[in-house]
Write a protein that holds these residues in place. Structure first.
Motif, short mmCIF file in Angstrom:
data_model
loop_
_atom_site.label_atom_id
_atom_site.label_comp_id
_atom_site.label_asym_id
_atom_site.label_seq_id
_atom_site.Cartn_x
_atom_site.Cartn_y
_atom_site.Cartn_z
N TYR A 82 0.66 -1.09 -0.04
CA TYR A 82 -0.03 -0.10 -0.15
C TYR A 82 0.80 1.12 0.16
N ALA A 111 0.65 4.16 -2.77
CA ALA A 111 -0.02 5.52 -2.17
C ALA A 111 1.10 6.59 -2.43
N SER A 146 -7.54 4.71 -2.64
CA SER A 146 -7.02 3.57 -2.25
C SER A 146 -7.04 2.24 -3.23
N ASP A 154 -5.16 0.51 6.01
CA ASP A 154 -5.25 0.80 4.56
C ASP A 154 -6.02 2.11 4.14
N ILE A 155 -6.96 2.42 5.14
CA ILE A 155 -7.77 3.75 5.05
C ILE A 155 -6.99 4.97 5.02
N ALA A 204 -4.44 5.26 3.21
CA ALA A 204 -4.30 5.61 1.66
C ALA A 204 -5.33 6.33 1.09
N THR A 205 -6.60 6.32 1.57
CA THR A 205 -7.76 6.78 0.99
C THR A 205 -7.75 8.48 1.16
N ILE A 240 0.91 4.89 7.10
CA ILE A 240 0.37 3.61 6.96
C ILE A 240 1.41 2.68 7.91
N GLY A 287 -13.13 6.64 5.02
CA GLY A 287 -12.60 5.79 3.73
C GLY A 287 -13.77 5.50 2.88
#
Length: 506
Positions: free
Chosen positions: A81, A85, A93, A260-261, A263-264, A280, A347
């Motif tokens: 990720y 990102a 994401s 991973d959120i 990355a949003t 992250i 997210g």
């Protein structure tokens, strides 16, 4: 390039879309903000509930190793990720990453899949928030009727209220959301550290023996469709032993969902190429250390066979005469779940925002508020959807869908790193996954193995959900996509020209 299976949205086009005035999000977040978001969404119900459940029924004191295994699997996915990102700093994401590597069909599938992780996850956590609120009110002598609060409620009023309240915070701006999260995270991390420090004074060495209890066969009634899929494929799996430790990792994986959120929020980050990898990976490392510490303390305070599966931390402290800590833990759980609800919805709204901007969903939903700089229509819609799910549906049996949806996203992101390295080796990557393709392959296989440890009926529900998503894509998204008509032809020409230019440079 016009067929849906061959439509790939170039990295340059994805980044170019972020500069469109009507779709431009405000860049207010720093690396610290992102790390706080990550910790805010990761530390939630898992640390307060799953520790006792997995220790008592699956792994014994070795639940700490289960947390380590789940953390390592997430860590493998996290570096994938981080590379994506920092290379493609665009909202969405895994959806956006898949569009740039595996094509529109896979991108839609992953976007649809993320609804399982984000919207369903937010609704599930809202129900948990309602339960902890009622427990705290009960300690104060003013409990709410079970018909309107808790998992058995007919209409879960507190769950609806928290979902709508967090929606309002999200609409009012990403910086306000960040400040609210920072306060909440400070409270719950302080309480987690208090639990660890207090618990150290009440550890009993005998409670750690045996650290990995002898393996036991599956109990009666645990077969059939609710048995892990790997068991139905012929691999016998019971409780405890090293098989139980690994099975426990697939359960406590739920406690890690959320990194991973980070990355949003790529488009709302001041320096995404540096700050996203830090946010992250940093949040995941901090939470893994806290999880392992808490699990070791809990199983050291009380024999694993006596742990509560509903409130293990509170019961463990009660067993040593510290009942007052129960209320403190309830406050920590409430704070923890509040930030989880908000960040999961953050997210979800960013993923749907990216999909709407690509016209795979109605484009009018991607409007950005002129004052607050947030995708307010998508955010409000997400909040109402989550509130309805939390208020009216029994979500206990669907919680495992959150796990399988997240793991599926991790698999595709891991594969996508390898694809983008081969198709676009020229892209600047401020963070690079080491040992490519070995590490992404190990990441994908590890996630797939954890998926196989989930119940077979969860796989059936997942297949039904994905089939519904594919049907919606072919009925709407494929025809309305920005890459379907003249704009798609222009994008294909730009991609071809960019590819040719890169060949000439080489």
């Amino acid at each position: 390039m016009t067929a849906g299976t061959r439509r790939v949205k170039s990295v340059e086009d994805s980044i170019r879309d972020t500069e469109e005035p009507e779709h431009r999000l405000k860049k207010n977040l720093s690396g610290l903000d992102l790390a706080v978001f990550g910790v805010g969404v990761i530390i939630g119900t898992g640390i307060f509930v799953l520790t006792g459940e997995v220790a008592k029924t699956t792994a014994g004191p070795a639940v700490a190793i289960s947390f380590v295994i789940a953390g390592v699997v997430c860590g493998l996915a996290a570096v994938c990720y981080a590379e994506f990102a920092s290379t493609v700093p665009v909202a969405g994401s895994a959806y956006t990453f898949s569009y740039a590597t595996l094509g529109e069909v896979v991108a839609w599938i992953i976007g649809w899949d993320l609804v399982l992780e984000l919207a369903l996850g937010a609704a599930t956590v809202s129900v948990g928030w309602s339960g902890y609120l009622n427990q705290l009110l009960g300690d104060l002598g003013i409990p709410l009727p079970t018909s309107i609060a808790g998992e058995t409620a007919t209409v879960n009023i507190p769950a609806i209220v928290i979902a709508l309240l967090m929606t309002a915070v999200l609409v009012l701006g990403i910086k306000l959301s960040s400040r609210v999260t920072s306060v909440i995270v400070a409270i719950k991390v302080a309480i987690v550290l208090l639990v660890i420090v207090l618990g150290l004074f009440y550890l009993t060495a005998d409670n750690y023996t045996p650290f990995v209890p002898p393996a036991e066969p599956a109990a009666e009634g645990e077969g059939g469709w609710h048995a892990p899929l790997i068991q139905l494929l012929g691999f016998t799996q019971g409780s405890f032993g090293w098989g139980g430790v690994i099975a426990g990792a697939s359960i406590v994986f739920f406690a890690f969902i959320g990194f991973d959120i980070v990355a949003t929020a790529a488009e709302e980050t001041k320096d995404p190429r540096k700050d996203l990898p830090r946010g992250i990976i940093g949040s995941l490392v901090v939470c893994t250390l806290l999880y392992v510490a808490v699990s070791l303390v809990v199983v050291g305070m009380q024999p694993y066979s006596e742990l509560s599966t509903e409130a293990p931390l509170a019961e463990a402290f009660s067993s040593v005469g510290l009942s007052f800590v129960s209320s403190v833990i309830s406050v920590g759980a409430l704070a923890g779940l509040t930030s989880v609800v908000m960040i999961l919805m953050l997210g979800q709204s960013r993923v749907l925002f990216a999909m709407s901007r690509d016209h795979l969903l109605p484009p009018g939903m991607a409007a950005v508020h002129p004052r607050y700089g947030t995708p307010y229509k998508i955010t409000i819609g997400t909040g109402i959807f989550v509130a309805l799910l939390a208020g009216f549906l029994p979500l206990g049996t669907l919680a495992e869908l959150v796990n399988i949806g997240t793991l599926f996203a991790f698999v595709l992101v891991s594969v996508g790193v390898i694809v983008l390295r081969r198709t676009r080796p020229d892209l600047h990557r401020s963070f690079r996954v080491p040992l490519v393709p070995l590490l992404p392959i190990v990441s994908a296989l590890a996630c797939l193995y954890l998926m196989l440890n989930l119940p077979a009926d969860t796989w059936v529900r997942f297949a039904v959900w994905m089939a519904l998503g594919v049907a919606i894509y072919y009925l709407y998204g494929r025809r309305h996509s920005r890459l379907a008509g003249a704009e798609g032809e222009a994008a294909a020409e730009r991609l071809a020209a960019d590819t040719e230019a890169r060949r000439r440079v080489r």
